[in-house]
Motif scaffolding. Structure first.
Motif, PDB file in Angstrom:
ATOM      1  N   LEU A  19     -32.013 -63.144 -48.739  1.00  0.00           N
ATOM      2  CA  LEU A  19     -32.423 -64.519 -49.055  1.00  0.00           C
ATOM      3  C   LEU A  19     -33.481 -64.544 -50.158  1.00  0.00           C
ATOM      4  N   VAL A  20     -34.425 -63.641 -50.100  1.00  0.00           N
ATOM      5  CA  VAL A  20     -35.481 -63.592 -51.122  1.00  0.00           C
ATOM      6  C   VAL A  20     -34.895 -63.205 -52.483  1.00  0.00           C
ATOM      7  N   ALA A  21     -33.976 -62.224 -52.481  1.00  0.00           N
ATOM      8  CA  ALA A  21     -33.359 -61.810 -53.745  1.00  0.00           C
ATOM      9  C   ALA A  21     -32.523 -62.936 -54.338  1.00  0.00           C
ATOM     10  N   LEU A  22     -31.798 -63.674 -53.511  1.00  0.00           N
ATOM     11  CA  LEU A  22     -30.994 -64.789 -54.012  1.00  0.00           C
ATOM     12  C   LEU A  22     -31.886 -65.932 -54.483  1.00  0.00           C
ATOM     13  N   ALA A  23     -32.979 -66.181 -53.776  1.00  0.00           N
ATOM     14  CA  ALA A  23     -33.912 -67.235 -54.199  1.00  0.00           C
ATOM     15  C   ALA A  23     -34.558 -66.879 -55.526  1.00  0.00           C
ATOM     16  N   ASP A  24     -34.738 -65.619 -55.799  1.00  0.00           N
ATOM     17  CA  ASP A  24     -35.290 -65.188 -57.083  1.00  0.00           C
ATOM     18  C   ASP A  24     -34.312 -65.483 -58.220  1.00  0.00           C
ATOM     19  N   LEU A  29     -34.904 -73.860 -53.694  1.00  0.00           N
ATOM     20  CA  LEU A  29     -34.294 -75.082 -53.171  1.00  0.00           C
ATOM     21  C   LEU A  29     -32.791 -74.897 -52.972  1.00  0.00           C
ATOM     22  N   ALA A  30     -32.141 -74.216 -53.907  1.00  0.00           N
ATOM     23  CA  ALA A  30     -30.700 -73.985 -53.790  1.00  0.00           C
ATOM     24  C   ALA A  30     -30.395 -73.101 -52.580  1.00  0.00           C
ATOM     25  N   VAL A  31     -31.211 -72.096 -52.345  1.00  0.00           N
ATOM     26  CA  VAL A  31     -30.997 -71.216 -51.188  1.00  0.00           C
ATOM     27  C   VAL A  31     -31.238 -71.987 -49.900  1.00  0.00           C
ATOM     28  N   PHE A  32     -32.256 -72.836 -49.886  1.00  0.00           N
ATOM     29  CA  PHE A  32     -32.535 -73.651 -48.698  1.00  0.00           C
ATOM     30  C   PHE A  32     -31.365 -74.583 -48.413  1.00  0.00           C
ATOM     31  N   LEU A  33     -30.812 -75.217 -49.451  1.00  0.00           N
ATOM     32  CA  LEU A  33     -29.663 -76.099 -49.254  1.00  0.00           C
ATOM     33  C   LEU A  33     -28.429 -75.319 -48.793  1.00  0.00           C
TER      34      LEU A  33
END
Length: 149
Positions: A19-24, A29-33
């Motif tokens: 999740l952290v790598a994708l949020a980077d 916001l996109a990862v949260f959605l």
């Protein structure tokens, strides 16, 4: 057993790292959605699972001869995929998608129609081992003055 325990301990850290790598890469916001939408999809799947199980069972029973084991386990796979979608993380979402893939497994032969009973034309195995004879039952009589109760 130790490998399973180790996987259960590593799993949450792996989910957080992904999740952290994708949020980077695409933004927080996109990862949260994405996590929110996958959780809503899992909740919807679990709510509508009963109807899907009935439809799957009905279609399996209508098939004539060969039924796949994976098609019989479809309701279980569907519910497990819903639970995996509910868990936050992309690894669980990937496992849920793998469970939903239409994989055709080994077939199971289903017997349709009434089962044939034993007949004179084809006797059951071991039917020639019957010894016919007569018998009579002999009961010992209790002695006089003593009654069984």
């Amino acid at each position: 057993m130790r490998a399973l325990l180790l996987l259960l301990l590593i799993y949450p850290f792996a989910e957080i790292a992904v999740l952290v790598a994708l949020a980077d890469h695409i933004g927080g916001l996109a990862v949260f959605l994405l996590v929110l939408l996958s959780s809503m999809l899992g909740l919807w799947m679990l709510r509508n699972q009963k109807l899907g199980a009935l439809l799957t069972l009905g279609s399996v029973m209508r098939q004539d001869e060969n039924v796949s084991l994976y098609s019989l386990l479809w309701p279980l796979r569907y519910a497990l995929a819903g639970v995996l979608f509910l868990l936050p993380g992309l690894l669980s979402d990937a496992l849920a998608v793998l469970l939903l893939l239409p994989i055709k497994g080994p077939g199971i032969k289903m017997q349709t129609g009434p089962r044939p009973g034993p007949s004179a034309a084809n006797p059951p195995p071991g039917a020639g081992d019957v010894i016919e004879g007569e018998y009579s039952r002999v009961d010992d009589k209790p002695p006089q003055g003593r009654h069984l109760q």
